[in-house]
Design a protein around this motif. Structure first.
Motif, PDB file in Angstrom:
ATOM      1  N   ARG A  98     -13.292   6.914  -1.957  1.00  0.00           N
ATOM      2  CA  ARG A  98     -14.469   6.530  -2.737  1.00  0.00           C
ATOM      3  C   ARG A  98     -15.710   7.280  -2.260  1.00  0.00           C
ATOM      4  NH1 ARG A  98     -16.347   1.859  -2.119  1.00  0.00           N
ATOM      5  NH2 ARG A  98     -15.341   1.427  -0.119  1.00  0.00           N
ATOM      6  N   ARG A  99     -15.806   7.490  -0.938  1.00  0.00           N
ATOM      7  CA  ARG A  99     -16.954   8.217  -0.400  1.00  0.00           C
ATOM      8  C   ARG A  99     -16.532   9.375   0.492  1.00  0.00           C
ATOM      9  NH1 ARG A  99     -19.331   2.833   0.634  1.00  0.00           N
ATOM     10  NH2 ARG A  99     -21.061   2.476  -0.807  1.00  0.00           N
ATOM     11  N   ALA A 117      -2.157   5.037  -9.261  1.00  0.00           N
ATOM     12  CA  ALA A 117      -3.077   5.367  -8.171  1.00  0.00           C
ATOM     13  C   ALA A 117      -2.325   5.904  -6.966  1.00  0.00           C
ATOM     14  CB  ALA A 117      -3.882   4.131  -7.781  1.00  0.00           C
ATOM     15  N   THR A 118      -1.201   5.265  -6.638  1.00  0.00           N
ATOM     16  CA  THR A 118      -0.433   5.669  -5.464  1.00  0.00           C
ATOM     17  C   THR A 118       0.165   7.046  -5.658  1.00  0.00           C
ATOM     18  OG1 THR A 118       0.076   3.359  -4.968  1.00  0.00           O
ATOM     19  CG2 THR A 118       1.463   5.023  -3.934  1.00  0.00           C
ATOM     20  N   LEU A 119       0.759   7.294  -6.809  1.00  0.00           N
ATOM     21  CA  LEU A 119       1.378   8.596  -7.058  1.00  0.00           C
ATOM     22  C   LEU A 119       0.332   9.702  -7.068  1.00  0.00           C
ATOM     23  CD1 LEU A 119       3.962  10.152  -7.663  1.00  0.00           C
ATOM     24  CD2 LEU A 119       3.579   9.723 -10.095  1.00  0.00           C
ATOM     25  N   LEU A 120      -0.800   9.462  -7.720  1.00  0.00           N
ATOM     26  CA  LEU A 120      -1.868  10.467  -7.747  1.00  0.00           C
ATOM     27  C   LEU A 120      -2.355  10.768  -6.337  1.00  0.00           C
ATOM     28  CD1 LEU A 120      -3.911  12.227  -9.260  1.00  0.00           C
ATOM     29  CD2 LEU A 120      -5.364  10.201  -9.515  1.00  0.00           C
ATOM     30  N   LEU A 172      -7.932   5.916  -7.730  1.00  0.00           N
ATOM     31  CA  LEU A 172      -8.524   5.930  -9.073  1.00  0.00           C
ATOM     32  C   LEU A 172     -10.040   5.824  -9.048  1.00  0.00           C
ATOM     33  CD1 LEU A 172      -5.989   3.640 -10.996  1.00  0.00           C
ATOM     34  CD2 LEU A 172      -6.039   6.136 -10.854  1.00  0.00           C
ATOM     35  N   PHE A 173     -10.605   5.489  -7.872  1.00  0.00           N
ATOM     36  CA  PHE A 173     -12.058   5.355  -7.741  1.00  0.00           C
ATOM     37  C   PHE A 173     -12.630   6.464  -6.866  1.00  0.00           C
ATOM     38  CE2 PHE A 173     -10.165   1.251  -8.538  1.00  0.00           C
ATOM     39  CZ  PHE A 173     -10.883   0.829  -9.646  1.00  0.00           C
ATOM     40  N   VAL A 178      -5.827   4.193   1.874  1.00  0.00           N
ATOM     41  CA  VAL A 178      -5.709   3.144   0.860  1.00  0.00           C
ATOM     42  C   VAL A 178      -5.517   3.850  -0.482  1.00  0.00           C
ATOM     43  CG1 VAL A 178      -6.742   1.075  -0.150  1.00  0.00           C
ATOM     44  CG2 VAL A 178      -7.234   1.667   2.225  1.00  0.00           C
ATOM     45  N   LEU A 179      -4.264   4.119  -0.820  1.00  0.00           N
ATOM     46  CA  LEU A 179      -3.973   4.912  -2.011  1.00  0.00           C
ATOM     47  C   LEU A 179      -4.337   4.180  -3.294  1.00  0.00           C
ATOM     48  CD1 LEU A 179      -0.573   6.485  -0.925  1.00  0.00           C
ATOM     49  CD2 LEU A 179      -2.750   7.679  -1.226  1.00  0.00           C
TER      50      LEU A 179
END
Length: 301
Positions: free
Chosen positions: A277-278, A94-97, A70-71, A65-66
């Motif tokens: 995220r985790r 978010a997707t590019l990163l 950001l999180f 889940v790209l």
């Protein structure tokens, strides 16, 4: 014609009919491997010194889940914002990163689960995949508030040459079986593959088996931690693909990855990061998590 020559690396082909090499050269022509040999000569090729490195195929991150990139590392703060809170620029960034960090960690193919609220959001995601240049599957799931007809139209949006669009459905058992059948029929009428989360709670066990007549090789089920034996048997019989995200599944309390249950049925699961995220974002971490999670369940004391 573009040529790239990787010289002097330890080459792991990972193929059943292609040998590994302690030291060899790899010639790439127009993006395809043309030759692997102890010594390759190629005129007008860009040469990269691969001495003291491992040259091998890139990993496939089979579920990610790209939008949650950001999180990264913020799982302790709770769930990320719902899809409706993302603007197109947020999704692009978010997707590019996430794609660039995937490439840095060795993944050259990524399956991205995205819930776009409109055409502009999906176009931003597709633009990020095009700019990153990796091979991608963009799984278009239906965000909250998006009508069924609007979701169907998103499945037919033109994609860049390096991207394949697939359909993301609701999880079997979370909604009526008739809704799943309708979503899968829409995907098939659009000529795209089907991806769905499955078996993420005991309440949904048995739902996949009830849909046995709808299963097929064009279906990929993700997580599958709490499937019943009947679910697993139906998956095997229909040739369904299975993807595990071991680090995320254990961190989020979804359950232990059913590695041995799949192996007992000669099912070879793909592996994905899921979300960062985790969980760590490297494919190698998922391999380690899958192996280590299987030991305490099935190793003798």
């Amino acid at each position: 014609m573009s040529k790239l020559l990787l010289k002097g690396g330890c080459v792991l082909t990972l193929g059943q009919r292609t040998p590994n090499h302690t030291r060899a050269d790899v010639l790439v022509e127009n993006g395809r491997i043309a030759e692997v040999a102890p010594s390759v000569r190629a005129r007008d090729a860009e040469v990269v010194d691969a001495t003291d490195t491992i040259v091998m195929p890139g990993f496939v991150d089979a579920h990610r889940v790209l939008a949650h990139t950001l999180f990264r590392g913020a799982g302790h703060l709770g769930a990320p914002p719902a899809a409706g809170h993302y603007e197109a620029d947020d999704l692009y960034a978010a997707t590019l990163l996430g794609l660039l960090s995937s490439a840095e960690a060795g993944s050259t193919t990524v399956v991205d689960w995205v819930e776009p609220r409109d055409r502009a959001c999906l176009e931003a995601v597709l633009r990020a995949h095009e700019d990153a240049g990796l091979r991608s599957v963009v799984v278009v799931a239906r965000a909250a508030g998006v009508s069924f007809e609007d979701w169907k139209r998103l499945l037919t949006l033109p994609a860049p040459a390096n991207v394949v669009i697939a359909a993301g459905s609701d999880e079997p058992g979370r909604v009526p079986d008739a809704d799943i059948q309708q979503q899968w029929a829409a995907a098939r009428s659009s000529g795209v593959r089907i991806h769905a989360r499955a078996g993420t709670s005991t309440e949904t066990a048995g739902a996949v088996a009830r849909l046995a007549g709808q299963l097929g090789p064009d279906v990929t089920l993700v997580h599958c931690t709490r499937l019943s034996p009947e679910d697993l048997d139906a998956i095997k019989a229909a040739g369904v693909s299975v993807v595990l995200a071991p680090s995320q599944e254990m961190a989020d309390g979804v359950g232990m990855p059913p590695v041995q249950d799949l192996m007992d049925r000669q099912l070879k699961p793909g592996l994905g990061v899921g979300g960062e995220r985790r969980a760590p974002g490297a494919a190698l971490a998922q391999i380690g998590a899958g192996i280590s999670s299987n030991h305490p369940r099935h190793s003798p004391l």
